[in-house]
Write a protein that holds these residues in place. Structure first.
Motif, short mmCIF file in Angstrom:
data_model
loop_
_atom_site.label_atom_id
_atom_site.label_comp_id
_atom_site.label_asym_id
_atom_site.label_seq_id
_atom_site.Cartn_x
_atom_site.Cartn_y
_atom_site.Cartn_z
N GLN A 98 0.97 -1.28 0.01
CA GLN A 98 0.09 0.21 -0.05
C GLN A 98 0.91 1.15 -0.05
N ARG A 99 0.51 2.33 -0.83
CA ARG A 99 1.50 3.41 -1.09
C ARG A 99 1.00 4.36 -0.16
N TRP A 100 1.88 5.18 0.32
CA TRP A 100 1.55 6.38 1.29
C TRP A 100 0.64 7.42 0.76
N ASN A 101 -0.44 7.84 1.38
CA ASN A 101 -1.33 8.91 0.87
C ASN A 101 -1.39 10.15 1.69
N ALA A 102 -0.40 10.93 1.33
CA ALA A 102 -0.22 12.17 1.86
C ALA A 102 -1.11 13.06 2.28
N ARG A 103 -2.42 12.84 1.42
CA ARG A 103 -3.59 13.79 1.59
C ARG A 103 -4.20 13.21 2.95
N TRP A 104 -4.29 11.84 3.11
CA TRP A 104 -4.92 11.34 4.46
C TRP A 104 -4.03 11.00 5.36
N GLU A 105 -2.65 11.24 5.14
CA GLU A 105 -1.49 10.65 6.06
C GLU A 105 -1.69 9.27 6.41
N GLU A 106 -2.06 8.31 5.47
CA GLU A 106 -2.10 6.96 5.96
C GLU A 106 -1.85 6.18 4.71
N PHE A 107 -1.58 4.76 4.88
CA PHE A 107 -1.18 4.10 3.73
C PHE A 107 -2.60 3.66 3.03
N GLY A 108 -2.60 3.50 1.58
CA GLY A 108 -3.67 3.04 0.90
C GLY A 108 -4.53 4.18 0.17
N GLY A 109 -5.22 3.74 -0.70
CA GLY A 109 -6.18 4.50 -1.67
C GLY A 109 -5.50 5.52 -2.62
N VAL A 110 -4.03 5.14 -3.07
CA VAL A 110 -3.53 5.78 -4.10
C VAL A 110 -2.90 4.60 -4.82
N TRP A 111 -2.68 4.90 -6.10
CA TRP A 111 -1.90 3.88 -6.84
C TRP A 111 -0.40 3.48 -6.55
N LEU A 112 -0.36 2.47 -6.81
CA LEU A 112 1.16 1.72 -6.43
C LEU A 112 2.33 2.05 -7.06
N GLU A 113 2.02 2.39 -8.55
CA GLU A 113 3.27 2.52 -9.36
C GLU A 113 4.06 3.61 -8.91
N PRO A 114 5.28 3.50 -8.72
CA PRO A 114 6.44 4.67 -8.72
C PRO A 114 6.12 5.84 -9.72
N GLU A 115 5.63 5.60 -10.86
CA GLU A 115 5.26 6.45 -11.93
C GLU A 115 4.32 7.45 -11.48
N GLU A 116 3.36 7.04 -10.67
CA GLU A 116 2.46 7.91 -10.46
C GLU A 116 3.01 8.85 -9.11
N PRO A 117 2.33 10.05 -9.15
CA PRO A 117 2.72 11.21 -8.36
C PRO A 117 2.38 10.66 -6.80
N GLY A 118 3.50 11.20 -5.92
CA GLY A 118 3.33 10.95 -4.50
C GLY A 118 4.44 10.39 -4.15
N GLU A 119 4.74 10.10 -2.58
CA GLU A 119 5.98 9.71 -1.93
C GLU A 119 6.16 8.32 -2.38
N HIS A 120 7.44 8.02 -2.65
CA HIS A 120 7.88 6.57 -2.75
C HIS A 120 7.95 6.07 -1.53
N ARG A 121 7.04 5.79 -1.13
CA ARG A 121 6.91 4.97 0.31
C ARG A 121 5.74 4.04 0.50
N TRP A 122 6.05 3.00 0.58
CA TRP A 122 4.90 1.65 0.69
C TRP A 122 5.09 1.09 2.07
#
Length: 234
Positions: free
Chosen positions: A151-175
């Motif tokens: 599960q990838r880190w969701n910075a908006r909700w400050e928890e893991f999950g709810g966003v795409w796993l792929e590193p190419e997608e925007p967001g922190e590289h944290r799983w």
């Protein structure tokens, strides 16, 4: 005036900077335009310097103050002291590092950040495996994450999950995964490494000198550890 943690930190910083430049208290006082007695009281933690005096003291030594904040419940100093009392093998085991690395065999990676510092003997807090990965290996990495309940880190909700796993997608590289948390730095080519061995296992890690030049978080932790060593020796 009662001593506080901040007063103590400033006292230690001023004393260490003065000693590293081989200045006496009298010499520093003359450069800063204050009395030797004031320097002694500040370094002893008996007096909190005003901002103007603090700036004059630091400017006299060609340095400046950098201010940062952290949560009180982090207790970084206590964690560093606790880790320093443990062997490297104990630290590796507590992190579950070998278990996680043993399953990351589908693509090459290099250990970076605080994890690399820990494997080279620095008792710095580590909460996740920090690795460098090549962009060309992002697809096998994504497949690995899917297989291991990533599960990838969701910075908006400050928890893991709810966003795409792929590193190419925007967001922190944290799983988060079934074996522990991974924090990745994606790059075109893996950085140069050295090999360190603990027990029966060898690890490819970025050297400490390179970490201090390129990774601010690891550099801050290393500096904090060394400052505590110097304070203890003093």
């Amino acid at each position: 005036m009662p001593s506080t943690r901040l007063v103590g930190l400033l006292a230690t910083a001023i004393r260490q900077q003065r000693q590293s430049r081989e200045l006496s208290q009298c010499e520093l006082a003359e450069l800063a335009g204050i009395s030797q007695a004031m320097v002694a009281r500040i370094e002893g933690g008996d007096r909190a310097p005003s901002l103007a005096v603090l700036e004059r003291l630091l400017a006299a030594m060609d340095v400046q103050l950098v201010v940062g904040v952290e949560p009180l419940d982090a207790h970084l100093d206590a964690r560093i002291d606790d880790l320093a009392s443990q062997s490297i093998a104990e630290r590796i085991d507590a992190l579950g590092l070998d278990r996680l690395l043993g399953r990351l065999s589908d693509f090459p990676q290099v250990i970076i950040g605080s994890t690399a510092a820990l494997l080279q003997g620095a008792p710095v807090p580590v909460d996740a495996l920090e690795i460098a990965l090549r962009w060309q290996d992002s697809k096998p990495f994504t497949r690995w994450l899917e297989t291991n309940y990533g599960q990838r880190w969701n910075a908006r909700w400050e928890e893991f999950g709810g966003v795409w796993l792929e590193p190419e997608e925007p967001g922190e590289h944290r799983w988060s995964t079934r074996y522990g948390e991974i924090r990745a730095t994606m790059c075109d080519e893996l950085p140069e490494t050295i090999e360190v061995r603990h027990g029966e296992r060898s690890y490819q890690v970025v050297p400490l000198v390179e970490l201090e030049l390129t990774e601010p978080r690891a550099a801050d932790l290393l500096r904090r550890y060394r400052d505590r060593q110097l304070a203890g020796d003093g």
